[in-house]
Design a protein around this motif. Structure first.
Motif, PDB file in Angstrom:
ATOM      1  N   UNK A  72       0.788  -1.233   0.000  1.00 55.75           N
ATOM      2  CA  UNK A  72       0.000   0.000   0.000  1.00 55.75           C
ATOM      3  C   UNK A  72       0.825   1.292   0.000  1.00 55.75           C
ATOM      4  N   UNK A  73       1.871   1.417   0.822  1.00 59.09           N
ATOM      5  CA  UNK A  73       2.641   2.669   0.803  1.00 59.09           C
ATOM      6  C   UNK A  73       3.354   2.934  -0.525  1.00 59.09           C
ATOM      7  N   UNK A  74       3.561   1.904  -1.319  1.00 58.43           N
ATOM      8  CA  UNK A  74       4.265   2.033  -2.596  1.00 58.43           C
ATOM      9  C   UNK A  74       3.324   2.108  -3.794  1.00 58.43           C
ATOM     10  N   UNK A  75       2.040   1.854  -3.581  1.00 54.78           N
ATOM     11  CA  UNK A  75       1.095   1.640  -4.679  1.00 54.78           C
ATOM     12  C   UNK A  75       1.022   2.804  -5.659  1.00 54.78           C
ATOM     13  N   UNK A  76       0.911   4.009  -5.158  1.00 54.75           N
ATOM     14  CA  UNK A  76       0.757   5.160  -6.059  1.00 54.75           C
ATOM     15  C   UNK A  76       1.968   5.305  -6.979  1.00 54.75           C
ATOM     16  N   UNK A  77       3.157   5.222  -6.423  1.00 56.63           N
ATOM     17  CA  UNK A  77       4.368   5.332  -7.242  1.00 56.63           C
ATOM     18  C   UNK A  77       4.473   4.152  -8.197  1.00 56.63           C
ATOM     19  N   UNK A  78       4.193   2.952  -7.709  1.00 53.11           N
ATOM     20  CA  UNK A  78       4.230   1.753  -8.540  1.00 53.11           C
ATOM     21  C   UNK A  78       3.343   1.933  -9.769  1.00 53.11           C
ATOM     22  N   UNK A  79       2.110   2.372  -9.545  1.00 52.73           N
ATOM     23  CA  UNK A  79       1.157   2.507 -10.652  1.00 52.73           C
ATOM     24  C   UNK A  79       1.462   3.687 -11.565  1.00 52.73           C
ATOM     25  N   UNK A  80       2.303   4.608 -11.117  1.00 52.79           N
ATOM     26  CA  UNK A  80       2.739   5.692 -12.002  1.00 52.79           C
ATOM     27  C   UNK A  80       3.880   5.244 -12.914  1.00 52.79           C
ATOM     28  N   UNK A  81       4.536   4.142 -12.544  1.00 52.26           N
ATOM     29  CA  UNK A  81       5.679   3.647 -13.313  1.00 52.26           C
ATOM     30  C   UNK A  81       5.354   2.424 -14.164  1.00 52.26           C
ATOM     31  N   UNK A  82       4.317   1.704 -13.802  1.00 52.48           N
ATOM     32  CA  UNK A  82       3.972   0.467 -14.520  1.00 52.48           C
ATOM     33  C   UNK A  82       2.461   0.369 -14.661  1.00 52.48           C
ATOM     34  N   UNK A  83       2.042  -0.313 -15.721  1.00 45.60           N
ATOM     35  CA  UNK A  83       0.619  -0.549 -15.939  1.00 45.60           C
ATOM     36  C   UNK A  83       0.355  -2.048 -15.789  1.00 45.60           C
ATOM     37  N   UNK A  84      -0.632  -2.390 -14.980  1.00 43.51           N
ATOM     38  CA  UNK A  84      -1.016  -3.793 -14.838  1.00 43.51           C
ATOM     39  C   UNK A  84      -1.879  -4.158 -16.043  1.00 43.51           C
ATOM     40  N   UNK A  85      -1.338  -5.027 -16.885  1.00 43.63           N
ATOM     41  CA  UNK A  85      -2.050  -5.459 -18.089  1.00 43.63           C
ATOM     42  C   UNK A  85      -2.958  -6.655 -17.794  1.00 43.63           C
ATOM     43  N   UNK A  86      -2.470  -7.585 -16.980  1.00 45.68           N
ATOM     44  CA  UNK A  86      -3.229  -8.792 -16.635  1.00 45.68           C
ATOM     45  C   UNK A  86      -2.808  -9.249 -15.251  1.00 45.68           C
ATOM     46  N   UNK A  87      -3.731  -9.867 -14.567  1.00 44.79           N
ATOM     47  CA  UNK A  87      -3.444 -10.513 -13.293  1.00 44.79           C
ATOM     48  C   UNK A  87      -4.172 -11.842 -13.285  1.00 44.79           C
ATOM     49  N   UNK A  88      -3.416 -12.911 -13.140  1.00 44.60           N
ATOM     50  CA  UNK A  88      -3.990 -14.238 -13.005  1.00 44.60           C
ATOM     51  C   UNK A  88      -3.801 -14.688 -11.564  1.00 44.60           C
ATOM     52  N   UNK A  89      -4.866 -15.175 -10.961  1.00 48.29           N
ATOM     53  CA  UNK A  89      -4.854 -15.629  -9.577  1.00 48.29           C
ATOM     54  C   UNK A  89      -5.244 -17.097  -9.558  1.00 48.29           C
ATOM     55  N   UNK A  90      -4.441 -17.895  -8.850  1.00 47.62           N
ATOM     56  CA  UNK A  90      -4.641 -19.338  -8.758  1.00 47.62           C
ATOM     57  C   UNK A  90      -4.896 -19.694  -7.302  1.00 47.62           C
ATOM     58  N   UNK A  91      -5.855 -20.547  -7.069  1.00 48.58           N
ATOM     59  CA  UNK A  91      -6.182 -20.966  -5.722  1.00 48.58           C
ATOM     60  C   UNK A  91      -7.646 -20.694  -5.428  1.00 48.58           C
ATOM     61  N   UNK A  92      -7.942 -20.572  -4.156  1.00 50.37           N
ATOM     62  CA  UNK A  92      -9.312 -20.343  -3.705  1.00 50.37           C
ATOM     63  C   UNK A  92      -9.362 -19.084  -2.841  1.00 50.37           C
ATOM     64  N   UNK A  93      -9.290 -17.910  -3.455  1.00 49.32           N
ATOM     65  CA  UNK A  93      -9.307 -16.679  -2.659  1.00 49.32           C
ATOM     66  C   UNK A  93     -10.666 -16.445  -2.003  1.00 49.32           C
ATOM     67  N   UNK A  94     -10.623 -15.856  -0.836  1.00 48.78           N
ATOM     68  CA  UNK A  94     -11.844 -15.511  -0.118  1.00 48.78           C
ATOM     69  C   UNK A  94     -12.515 -14.320  -0.797  1.00 48.78           C
ATOM     70  N   UNK A  95     -13.720 -14.028  -0.376  1.00 47.03           N
ATOM     71  CA  UNK A  95     -14.437 -12.864  -0.908  1.00 47.03           C
ATOM     72  C   UNK A  95     -13.650 -11.583  -0.635  1.00 47.03           C
ATOM     73  N   UNK A  96     -13.095 -11.463   0.554  1.00 50.21           N
ATOM     74  CA  UNK A  96     -12.303 -10.269   0.893  1.00 50.21           C
ATOM     75  C   UNK A  96     -11.071 -10.151  -0.002  1.00 50.21           C
ATOM     76  N   UNK A  97     -10.412 -11.267  -0.270  1.00 52.78           N
ATOM     77  CA  UNK A  97      -9.257 -11.254  -1.178  1.00 52.78           C
ATOM     78  C   UNK A  97      -9.685 -10.841  -2.577  1.00 52.78           C
ATOM     79  N   UNK A  98     -10.796 -11.407  -3.037  1.00 53.84           N
ATOM     80  CA  UNK A  98     -11.293 -11.071  -4.377  1.00 53.84           C
ATOM     81  C   UNK A  98     -11.608  -9.575  -4.495  1.00 53.84           C
TER      82      UNK A  98
END
Length: 118
Positions: A72-98
């Motif tokens: 979280x403390x790095x998120x704003x700078x991270x997203x100013x430098x890179x664009x998330x094109x895709x995210x694949x998640x494997x497993x059984x994430x909870x509703x809160x994780x989703x």
């Protein structure tokens, strides 16, 4: 995969921003290294440093603390430098994780057969 969440992020980075991105990632990795429930946290890049993948593996209990406290403390700078094109998640994430991962455009894939050796 029981009790674990895996994810692969595909990012795009402009070559001129890569040095700043790499410096930021060093800080994020150092902070993440302190998380006991983070099992794998690796960044890899293509030759021209325009595509980056993040390979992550958590004990299920470690995913939300990573997002909420470590990243979280790095998120704003991270997203100013890179664009998330895709995210694949494997497993059984909870509703809160989703809820958190949906903000990154997650695509969920559920295990149906296989094993992991340590």
């Amino acid at each position: 995969m029981r009790g674990e969440i895996y994810s692969i992020y595909h990012l795009s980075v402009e070559p001129s921003k890569f040095p700043a991105f790499q410096a930021l990632i060093a800080r994020i990795v150092a902070a993440t290294r302190e998380e006991p429930d983070t099992l794998t946290y690796e960044y890899v890049a293509n030759e021209d440093k325009t595509a980056v993948h993040i390979v992550e593996r958590y004990r299920a209990a470690g995913l939300l603390p990573h997002i909420d406290k470590t990243f979280s403390p790095f998120a704003e700078t991270f997203l100013s430098l890179a664009k998330i094109e895709k995210l694949y998640v494997y497993g059984e994430p909870t509703t809160e994780m989703r809820t958190k991962l949906d903000g990154f455009g997650a695509v969920y894939l559920h295990p149906f057969e296989g094993f992991t050796r340590n």
